[in-house]
Design a protein around this motif. Structure first.
Motif, PDB file in Angstrom:
ATOM      1  N   VAL A  64      71.300  49.898  34.250  1.00 32.46           N
ATOM      2  CA  VAL A  64      69.741  49.796  34.106  1.00 32.46           C
ATOM      3  C   VAL A  64      68.927  51.140  33.648  1.00 32.46           C
ATOM      4  CG1 VAL A  64      67.740  49.153  35.490  1.00 32.46           C
ATOM      5  CG2 VAL A  64      69.605  47.924  35.519  1.00 32.46           C
ATOM      6  N   SER A  96      62.904  54.457  20.001  1.00 30.68           N
ATOM      7  CA  SER A  96      61.564  54.531  19.194  1.00 30.68           C
ATOM      8  C   SER A  96      61.236  56.013  18.697  1.00 30.68           C
ATOM      9  CB  SER A  96      60.350  54.033  19.973  1.00 30.68           C
ATOM     10  OG  SER A  96      60.273  54.954  21.227  1.00 30.68           O
ATOM     11  N   ALA A 137      53.977  51.168  23.652  1.00 30.13           N
ATOM     12  CA  ALA A 137      54.117  52.304  22.799  1.00 30.13           C
ATOM     13  C   ALA A 137      54.550  52.334  21.502  1.00 30.13           C
ATOM     14  CB  ALA A 137      54.551  53.464  23.568  1.00 30.13           C
ATOM     15  N   ARG A 138      55.465  51.541  21.174  1.00 34.73           N
ATOM     16  CA  ARG A 138      56.076  51.226  20.074  1.00 34.73           C
ATOM     17  C   ARG A 138      55.491  50.366  18.888  1.00 34.73           C
ATOM     18  NH1 ARG A 138      61.921  49.550  20.099  1.00 34.73           N
ATOM     19  NH2 ARG A 138      62.268  51.668  21.035  1.00 34.73           N
ATOM     20  N   ARG A 159      56.577  59.970  18.707  1.00 32.08           N
ATOM     21  CA  ARG A 159      55.116  59.709  19.034  1.00 32.08           C
ATOM     22  C   ARG A 159      55.089  58.569  20.166  1.00 32.08           C
ATOM     23  NH1 ARG A 159      50.504  57.417  19.285  1.00 32.08           N
ATOM     24  NH2 ARG A 159      51.463  55.579  19.389  1.00 32.08           N
ATOM     25  N   SER A 160      55.710  57.753  20.031  1.00 30.70           N
ATOM     26  CA  SER A 160      55.452  56.768  21.316  1.00 30.70           C
ATOM     27  C   SER A 160      56.330  57.204  22.251  1.00 30.70           C
ATOM     28  CB  SER A 160      56.274  55.260  20.600  1.00 30.70           C
ATOM     29  OG  SER A 160      57.618  55.291  20.714  1.00 30.70           O
ATOM     30  N   TYR A 195      66.193  52.157  25.292  1.00 34.09           N
ATOM     31  CA  TYR A 195      65.087  51.538  24.595  1.00 34.09           C
ATOM     32  C   TYR A 195      64.044  52.250  24.200  1.00 34.09           C
ATOM     33  CZ  TYR A 195      61.662  47.994  23.926  1.00 34.09           C
ATOM     34  OH  TYR A 195      60.517  47.355  23.188  1.00 34.09           O
ATOM     35  N   ILE A 196      63.582  53.374  25.109  1.00 37.00           N
ATOM     36  CA  ILE A 196      62.561  54.152  24.739  1.00 37.00           C
ATOM     37  C   ILE A 196      62.950  55.324  23.819  1.00 37.00           C
ATOM     38  CG2 ILE A 196      60.832  55.825  25.796  1.00 37.00           C
ATOM     39  CD1 ILE A 196      60.903  54.511  28.618  1.00 37.00           C
ATOM     40  N   LEU A 215      58.008  50.180  32.931  1.00 40.80           N
ATOM     41  CA  LEU A 215      58.492  51.238  32.107  1.00 40.80           C
ATOM     42  C   LEU A 215      58.767  50.476  30.840  1.00 40.80           C
ATOM     43  CD1 LEU A 215      60.464  53.714  33.911  1.00 40.80           C
ATOM     44  CD2 LEU A 215      58.451  54.187  32.931  1.00 40.80           C
ATOM     45  N   LEU A 216      59.237  49.275  30.867  1.00 40.91           N
ATOM     46  CA  LEU A 216      59.655  48.336  29.690  1.00 40.91           C
ATOM     47  C   LEU A 216      58.465  48.137  28.899  1.00 40.91           C
ATOM     48  CD1 LEU A 216      62.701  46.002  30.740  1.00 40.91           C
ATOM     49  CD2 LEU A 216      62.508  47.690  29.061  1.00 40.91           C
ATOM     50  N   LEU A 254      60.763  49.506  36.835  1.00 36.43           N
ATOM     51  CA  LEU A 254      61.352  49.562  35.710  1.00 36.43           C
ATOM     52  C   LEU A 254      60.737  48.444  34.730  1.00 36.43           C
ATOM     53  CD1 LEU A 254      65.235  48.866  36.888  1.00 36.43           C
ATOM     54  CD2 LEU A 254      64.059  51.137  35.610  1.00 36.43           C
ATOM     55  N   LEU A 287      61.601  57.583  39.755  1.00 35.94           N
ATOM     56  CA  LEU A 287      62.597  57.036  38.858  1.00 35.94           C
ATOM     57  C   LEU A 287      61.691  57.074  37.730  1.00 35.94           C
ATOM     58  CD1 LEU A 287      65.103  55.661  38.255  1.00 35.94           C
ATOM     59  CD2 LEU A 287      63.819  53.566  38.524  1.00 35.94           C
ATOM     60  N   THR A 341      53.747  59.204  23.968  1.00 36.65           N
ATOM     61  CA  THR A 341      52.494  58.437  24.705  1.00 36.65           C
ATOM     62  C   THR A 341      53.112  57.674  26.081  1.00 36.65           C
ATOM     63  OG1 THR A 341      52.072  57.676  22.363  1.00 36.65           O
ATOM     64  CG2 THR A 341      50.996  56.341  24.059  1.00 36.65           C
ATOM     65  N   ILE A 342      54.317  57.272  25.979  1.00 28.85           N
ATOM     66  CA  ILE A 342      54.658  57.189  27.217  1.00 28.85           C
ATOM     67  C   ILE A 342      55.056  57.936  28.179  1.00 28.85           C
ATOM     68  CG2 ILE A 342      56.865  55.742  28.421  1.00 28.85           C
ATOM     69  CD1 ILE A 342      57.468  54.678  25.743  1.00 28.85           C
ATOM     70  N   PHE A 393      48.790  51.610  21.142  1.00 24.40           N
ATOM     71  CA  PHE A 393      48.477  52.133  22.505  1.00 24.40           C
ATOM     72  C   PHE A 393      48.369  53.522  22.752  1.00 24.40           C
ATOM     73  CE2 PHE A 393      50.108  53.460  26.720  1.00 24.40           C
ATOM     74  CZ  PHE A 393      49.182  52.484  27.597  1.00 24.40           C
ATOM     75  N   ILE A 396      67.039  51.513  29.921  1.00 24.39           N
ATOM     76  CA  ILE A 396      65.628  51.653  29.657  1.00 24.39           C
ATOM     77  C   ILE A 396      65.394  53.017  28.849  1.00 24.39           C
ATOM     78  CG2 ILE A 396      63.397  52.715  30.939  1.00 24.39           C
ATOM     79  CD1 ILE A 396      63.579  50.036  32.007  1.00 24.39           C
ATOM     80  N   LEU A 409      55.445  49.382  29.207  1.00 23.94           N
ATOM     81  CA  LEU A 409      54.803  50.475  28.528  1.00 23.94           C
ATOM     82  C   LEU A 409      55.644  50.838  27.353  1.00 23.94           C
ATOM     83  CD1 LEU A 409      52.693  52.496  29.390  1.00 23.94           C
ATOM     84  CD2 LEU A 409      54.669  53.911  30.424  1.00 23.94           C
ATOM     85  N   SER A 410      56.887  50.656  27.313  1.00 26.39           N
ATOM     86  CA  SER A 410      57.533  51.197  26.186  1.00 26.39           C
ATOM     87  C   SER A 410      57.356  50.250  24.873  1.00 26.39           C
ATOM     88  CB  SER A 410      58.957  51.362  26.302  1.00 26.39           C
ATOM     89  OG  SER A 410      59.544  50.415  26.777  1.00 26.39           O
ATOM     90  N   HIS A 411      57.158  48.823  25.273  1.00 24.13           N
ATOM     91  CA  HIS A 411      57.019  47.893  24.398  1.00 24.13           C
ATOM     92  C   HIS A 411      55.708  48.304  23.631  1.00 24.13           C
ATOM     93  CE1 HIS A 411      56.581  43.743  22.574  1.00 24.13           C
ATOM     94  NE2 HIS A 411      55.487  43.765  23.118  1.00 24.13           N
TER      95      HIS A 411
END
Lengths: 365, 479
Positions: free
Chosen positions: A125, A136, B425-426, A139-140, A132-133, B418-419, B415, A277, A143-144, B435, A129, B421-423
């Motif tokens: 998990v 991208s 941000a992209r 820039r994104s 996935y981040i 975060l998911l 979690l 986390l 932002t996160i 965003f 995550i 959020l990343s969705h």
């Protein structure tokens, strides 16, 4: 399309801080107090100062090649074949750092919050995550990170209030009795905790700035903030625990949080570790991203498929991570990782800088 | 096909082109030595207009040309039958003089429209009470009246291979970003579809990607709101037959803004804005957080509260996850039923849903009363969000959050955040990021809070307007 790849100074600030802080927060100042005892806060501080020096060197290096990130110009410094090898080593180091953070925090969660969740699920998990981040754009990601900064500030406040409990200022006294030697010895583990600033090597050309100096100032501010944060934790812990207590508490922050009673939330430690986390996730994805970017430039042509690279690295990390569930292994792994950190974040940038200086001199003649 | 000199031949050809529709009519009249014939669809024309402004003047003035005689603004001539057929469908009357191969197209269309009403879906306490209607021209008129500047550009597109729907695109020439306009033009001219159902079809057709959890195009029925976005350098789309306007490109935060925020003073406006964002968070995460608390970490809450929770769940057979999902589904059913039901019966739903289900479910120990409170709060919180699309998105996210919380506890909640959020941000809209983080200096003034108007000197960055300055002087006197 409008150009989206640049990040602002504000975003750089958040990225650097959140990449620097990570799992280490829980162990500070345990590792730093092996030799220096209650003077560990000095080691932490000196560690920050050393890092600041390295940041200045990295900045100088970046200034020489302001339009390209390190993996592009590394061959210009070290030559083509060596450059490729270095890129690859950097990629491996970043992947491994990412794995290290994921593994150690999964271990923390496994011990404190989710006792029964299988190991591979936790690792999986946290890596998914991260992947996935990281798949991208820069820039994104920035932002996160900026949004996660809010969560970090909440953690900061939690730490701050929980440290205001019953303690004793005499734990600090007498100042400096451990001697300069042992304090300096402990700056090494402190230095590991600061790793993360080396992302400037890659990010430098992508920062929107008016003057180049702004980047250095932002970096220094970020590092200063991290140093302050670490110092604060060392102070709080030393204030609450004496040296002999500290010797038997490897994760003093968690104990502090557990000890603290707040009428609204019974056990702050769980809340803290949950929110934390998100902060360690930043470290995971930034390193995954960097790893993929360095790997993209190994060999001749740049590999364009960033997403695929990140996924491949993620899967490799996962398969390694599943095997290090044994804590003995983890310690060895950490040992090795710490050495690598010194090489890749301290020594290598300095050497690269010196070589590029020498080359510049030669070319100047 | 060219028009024929003979009236009968033309009538036959037109009839063929309209496939012998029964409402195709023609009528003859003679004035002096000229013989006229009118072709029209009698369902589409305004009879009075034809009689008063075409037939009567032609009967009176015998020797002048048609243009000089008729008193009709929309006047056109053609010798092509296909053009005439198209004009007929649009509600024009086609006039021909015997012996001439020339057709006069006269605008006589029947306008059936409702008058401008007050907004139904986006009500505000202060501010204008006009809402857009189905007629495109009326809407454009409303918009022009609000924005009296030649800078306001209206551009028409015809969309729909079989429906020929007229779409108007509005923007301010000196503000709207060129790149965005180009991108938008590219997207809309490349749509080839039978017909468009606005705003739904358009929305999906011009969006960047098919999969998006959150709405990326703002829909509004308020002209004043459309204007405020035009003034930010955005593009508004009006469709004939739809009382809604689409706004592109908007960022995530636009969905939490309401015209009310700017009417009530910035302190209270900020409080409202903040409340909405908190409610959004409640709507997506409260049931999940509750499930995580009672199943994983009851240690987290103080002892007394834990006891209360414990006592409310004592006799409940269902696990909290199921409880939460069941209650949410019931809530959704009730909501959907109230929308569909005829209004006189609507109140029954309130009684049956609210009182009967609410009380009985608790009394029969199916669902704990704590859970009823949590779900009710979640439901109400989701309705506070001013955009219907965004509130649906929030309600859709609730259930995945509950499931994650039931697997990983609070960690699962984090979690999922975060998911999401990343969705976010992209995502891009029209090549512009969707965003923006709320703590970056440029956006904070009008996202989490609504800053004082005097301080909102720059346009929001998200629309990438050509000219960023909005306020050049805030008032006469020196500060």
């Amino acid at each position: 399309m409008i150009h989206l790849e640049k990040i602002s100074l504000n975003q750089l600030f958040c990225l650097v801080i959140l990449t620097q802080v990570g799992v280490h927060v829980l162990t500070i100042p345990f590792e730093e107090s092996r030799h220096s005892g209650y003077d560990s806060w000095m080691s932490v501080f000196i560690g920050g100062v050393i890092v600041q020096a390295v940041i200045i060197i990295i900045y100088q290096l970046g200034k020489k090649y302001p339009d390209r990130p390190l993996p592009h110009y590394i061959s210009a410094i070290a030559g083509k074949p060596l450059g490729s090898v270095l890129n690859f080593l950097f990629a491996v180091y970043f992947a491994e750092s990412s794995l290290m953070v994921a593994v150690s925090y999964s271990d923390v969660i496994n011990r404190w919050v989710l006792f029964e969740t299988p190991w591979f699920v936790l690792i999986g998990v946290s890596l998914i995550i991260g992947v996935y981040i990281a798949s991208s754009t820069l820039r994104s990601m920035a932002t996160i990170t900026q949004t996660i900064m809010v969560l970090f500030l909440i953690c900061f406040i939690i730490i701050f209030i929980s440290g205001m409990g019953k303690g004793d200022w005499r734990h600090f006294l007498p100042v400096g009795t451990h001697g300069l030697g042992s304090i300096l010895k402990d700056t090494l583990p402190a230095f590991w905790a600061y790793a993360g600033y080396e992302l400037l090597l890659y990010v430098f050309p992508f920062v929107k700035h008016r003057k180049k100096k702004d980047i250095l100032i932002t970096m220094s501010l970020a590092n200063g903030f991290t140093t302050f944060f670490y110092l604060l934790i060392s102070f709080i812990v030393t204030y609450n625990y004496s040296e002999s207590q500290l010797n038997s508490i490897p994760e003093p922050m968690v104990f502090l949080l557990r000890k603290f009673n707040w009428p609204v939330v019974q056990s702050l430690d769980i809340l803290f570790m949950t929110i934390w986390l998100s902060v360690t996730t930043v470290t995971v994805y930034v390193y995954l991203f960097l790893s993929a970017r360095y790997l993209a430039l190994v060999g001749g042509e740049e590999r364009k498929n960033h997403t695929l690279l990140v996924w491949i690295i993620g899967i490799v990390c996962f398969s390694v991570g599943v095997w290090v569930s044994d804590r003995q292994w983890m310690y060895q792994f950490a040992n090795y990782h710490n050495k690598a950190t010194v090489i890749f974040t301290g020594i290598l940038p300095i050497i690269l800088f010196l070589v590029s200086m020498a080359r510049g001199k030669v070319a100047g003649r | 096909m060219k028009a024929d000199r003979s009236l009968d031949n033309n009538e036959k050809s037109l009839q063929g082109m309209l496939f012998h529709s029964s409402d195709f009519k023609s009528s003859d009249f003679v004035a002096g030595d000229r013989r006229y014939r009118l072709f029209y669809l009698d369902t589409m024309i305004e009879l009075d207009m034809v009689q008063e402004h075409i037939i009567r003047p032609l009967l009176i003035s015998k020797d002048v040309s048609v243009r000089e005689a008729v008193s009709i603004l929309e006047y056109d001539e053609t010798d092509l039958l296909s053009v005439a057929a198209k004009a007929l469908v649009e509600g024009k009357t086609v006039l021909q003089i015997k012996g001439e191969a020339n057709l006069y197209l006269l605008g006589t269309e029947l306008k059936k429209e409702r008058s401008v009403n007050i907004p139904v879906n986006e009500r505000v306490l202060r501010g204008s009470n006009e809402a857009l209607v189905e007629n495109l021209n009326t809407n454009l008129n409303l918009m022009r009246k609000l924005t009296k500047t030649p800078d306001l550009v209206v551009k028409f597109y015809m969309l729909g291979r079989r429906s020929n729907t007229k779409i108007a695109v509005l923007y301010l020439r000196s503000l709207a970003n060129e790149e965005v306009l180009k991108e938008f033009d590219y997207r809309i001219t490349n749509i080839d579809i039978d017909y468009v159902e606005a705003p739904g079809f358009l929305q999906e057709l011009i969006e960047d990607k098919k999969f998006s959890l959150f709405p990326k195009i703002l829909v509004t029925e308020r002209p004043d709101r459309v204007r405020s976005y035009l003034m930010d350098g955005k593009i508004a789309i009006l469709t004939d037959g739809s009382p809604d306007s689409l706004i592109v490109p908007v960022s995530f935060w636009a969905f939490f803004q309401s015209p009310d925020d700017y009417q009530v003073g910035w302190l209270f406006g900020s409080a409202l804005r903040f409340l909405r964002i908190v409610c959004f968070l409640i709507a997506i995460s409260l049931p999940g957080a509750y499930v995580a608390l009672v199943t994983f970490d009851p240690r987290l809450v103080p002892f007394e509260i834990a006891l209360t929770l414990q006592s409310s769940m004592q006799y409940i057979a269902m696990p909290p996850v199921l409880e939460a999902i069941t209650m949410l589904v019931i809530l959704e059913i009730l909501r959907e039923a109230t929308v569909r039901l005829a209004s006189p019966i609507g109140q029954t739903i309130g009684v049956v849903g609210g009182i009967v289900i609410g009380t009985v479910v608790v009394e029969s120990n199916l669902i704990s009363n704590m859970m009823v409170i949590v779900v009710a709060l979640t439901g109400i919180a989701s309705f506070i969000i001013p955009s219907y699309e965004m509130s649906s998105a929030a309600r859709l996210l609730t259930i995945p959050f509950i499931i994650m919380a039931s697997i990983f506890g609070l960690i699962g909640m984090l979690l999922s955040f975060l998911l999401v959020l990343s969705h976010l941000a992209r995502k891009n809209t029209m090549g512009i990021p969707y965003f923006y983080s709320m703590i970056s200096r440029d956006t904070v003034k009008d996202t989490l809070f609504r800053g004082p108007i005097r301080n909102l000197k720059k346009r929001p960055k998200e629309s990438m307007a050509q000219d960023e300055t909005r306020i050049r002087g805030s008032r006469g006197s020196a500060e």
